[in-house]
Design a protein around this motif. Structure first.
Motif, short mmCIF file in Angstrom:
data_model
loop_
_atom_site.label_atom_id
_atom_site.label_comp_id
_atom_site.label_asym_id
_atom_site.label_seq_id
_atom_site.Cartn_x
_atom_site.Cartn_y
_atom_site.Cartn_z
N UNK A 12 0.83 -1.21 0.00
CA UNK A 12 0.00 0.00 0.00
C UNK A 12 0.86 1.26 0.00
N UNK A 13 2.00 1.23 0.68
CA UNK A 13 2.89 2.41 0.64
C UNK A 13 3.48 2.58 -0.76
N UNK A 14 3.75 1.47 -1.43
CA UNK A 14 4.23 1.55 -2.81
C UNK A 14 3.18 2.13 -3.75
N UNK A 15 1.93 1.73 -3.55
CA UNK A 15 0.85 2.29 -4.38
C UNK A 15 0.69 3.79 -4.13
N UNK A 16 0.77 4.20 -2.87
CA UNK A 16 0.65 5.62 -2.53
C UNK A 16 1.78 6.42 -3.15
N UNK A 17 3.01 5.89 -3.05
CA UNK A 17 4.16 6.60 -3.62
C UNK A 17 4.04 6.72 -5.15
N UNK A 18 3.60 5.66 -5.80
CA UNK A 18 3.44 5.72 -7.26
C UNK A 18 2.29 6.64 -7.65
N UNK A 19 1.24 6.71 -6.84
CA UNK A 19 0.14 7.64 -7.12
C UNK A 19 0.63 9.08 -7.00
N UNK A 20 1.47 9.35 -6.01
CA UNK A 20 2.07 10.69 -5.89
C UNK A 20 2.92 11.01 -7.11
N UNK A 21 3.69 10.02 -7.54
CA UNK A 21 4.54 10.21 -8.71
C UNK A 21 3.70 10.51 -9.95
N UNK A 22 2.59 9.80 -10.12
CA UNK A 22 1.70 10.06 -11.25
C UNK A 22 1.09 11.46 -11.16
N UNK A 23 0.83 11.93 -9.94
CA UNK A 23 0.29 13.28 -9.78
C UNK A 23 1.31 14.31 -10.25
N UNK A 24 2.58 14.13 -9.90
CA UNK A 24 3.61 15.07 -10.35
C UNK A 24 3.78 15.02 -11.87
N UNK A 25 3.71 13.83 -12.43
CA UNK A 25 3.81 13.70 -13.89
C UNK A 25 2.66 14.43 -14.56
N UNK A 26 1.45 14.29 -14.03
CA UNK A 26 0.31 14.97 -14.65
C UNK A 26 0.42 16.48 -14.50
N UNK A 27 0.94 16.96 -13.37
CA UNK A 27 1.17 18.40 -13.22
C UNK A 27 2.20 18.89 -14.23
N UNK A 28 3.25 18.11 -14.44
CA UNK A 28 4.27 18.50 -15.41
C UNK A 28 3.70 18.55 -16.82
N UNK A 46 12.86 5.48 2.19
CA UNK A 46 12.37 4.45 3.10
C UNK A 46 11.65 5.14 4.25
N UNK A 47 10.42 4.72 4.50
CA UNK A 47 9.65 5.33 5.58
C UNK A 47 10.04 4.74 6.93
N UNK A 48 10.29 3.43 6.95
CA UNK A 48 10.67 2.73 8.17
C UNK A 48 11.59 1.58 7.78
N UNK A 49 12.02 0.83 8.76
CA UNK A 49 12.87 -0.32 8.48
C UNK A 49 12.09 -1.53 7.97
N UNK A 50 10.79 -1.43 7.89
CA UNK A 50 9.96 -2.57 7.48
C UNK A 50 9.75 -2.64 5.97
N UNK A 51 10.40 -1.79 5.19
CA UNK A 51 10.30 -1.85 3.74
C UNK A 51 9.31 -0.90 3.13
N UNK A 52 8.58 -0.13 3.91
CA UNK A 52 7.63 0.82 3.33
C UNK A 52 8.37 2.01 2.74
N UNK A 53 7.74 2.64 1.77
CA UNK A 53 8.34 3.79 1.10
C UNK A 53 7.37 4.97 1.13
N UNK A 54 7.90 6.14 0.85
CA UNK A 54 7.09 7.34 0.69
C UNK A 54 7.85 8.28 -0.25
N UNK A 55 7.15 9.26 -0.74
CA UNK A 55 7.82 10.24 -1.59
C UNK A 55 8.49 11.29 -0.70
N UNK A 56 9.66 11.73 -1.12
CA UNK A 56 10.38 12.75 -0.38
C UNK A 56 9.89 14.13 -0.76
N UNK A 57 10.70 15.11 -0.42
CA UNK A 57 10.35 16.49 -0.75
C UNK A 57 10.37 16.71 -2.25
N UNK A 58 9.45 17.53 -2.71
CA UNK A 58 9.37 17.84 -4.13
C UNK A 58 10.58 18.65 -4.53
#
Length: 126
Positions: A12-28, A46-58
């Protein structure tokens, strides 16, 4: 059972991160013709040591903007040039396809984990 929940969190964190990435692509893409617009990107962290990810600063792309010659443009200077957009549509389309495929892979992992947990619960009920 916690491994199953960790798998849900990772996918789910991967899906959220990719959705954010798609949002930036659409804005571009929406601002591809906006003079002076700089392409937005966001790295994954990496959001935590458990393998979750998030998008960093724009981040804004710092490559020099193309100079467009059009003396009739309202933003053109004395020399007839103005700064164009830093968006390359081919790069944005490639990024969108990559983000979509990564999103789909995370979705399949989420669904597979859901099916496995459902099967496990069915076995435990017997």
């Amino acid at each position: 059972m916690t491994d199953i929940f960790n798998t849900f969190a990772v996918s789910s964190s991967g899906m959220k991160a990719q959705a954010d990435r798609l949002r930036f692509v659409s804005e571009n893409i929406a601002n591809a013709d906006t003079p002076g617009y700089r392409r937005k990107t966001a790295p994954f962290e990496a959001a935590m040591d458990d393998g979750t990810v998030r998008t960093g600063r724009v981040r804004l792309d710092r490559t020099p903007l193309p100079q467009v010659y059009d003396p009739s443009h309202p933003m053109a200077g004395e020399d007839g040039y103005y700064e164009g957009s830093g968006v390359d549509l081919i790069v944005e389309i490639a990024d969108a396809r990559e983000a979509q495929r990564s999103y789909d892979a995370n979705l399949k992992m989420f669904d597979q984990t859901r099916q496995m947990s459902q099967s496990l619960l069915d076995l435990l009920r017997r």
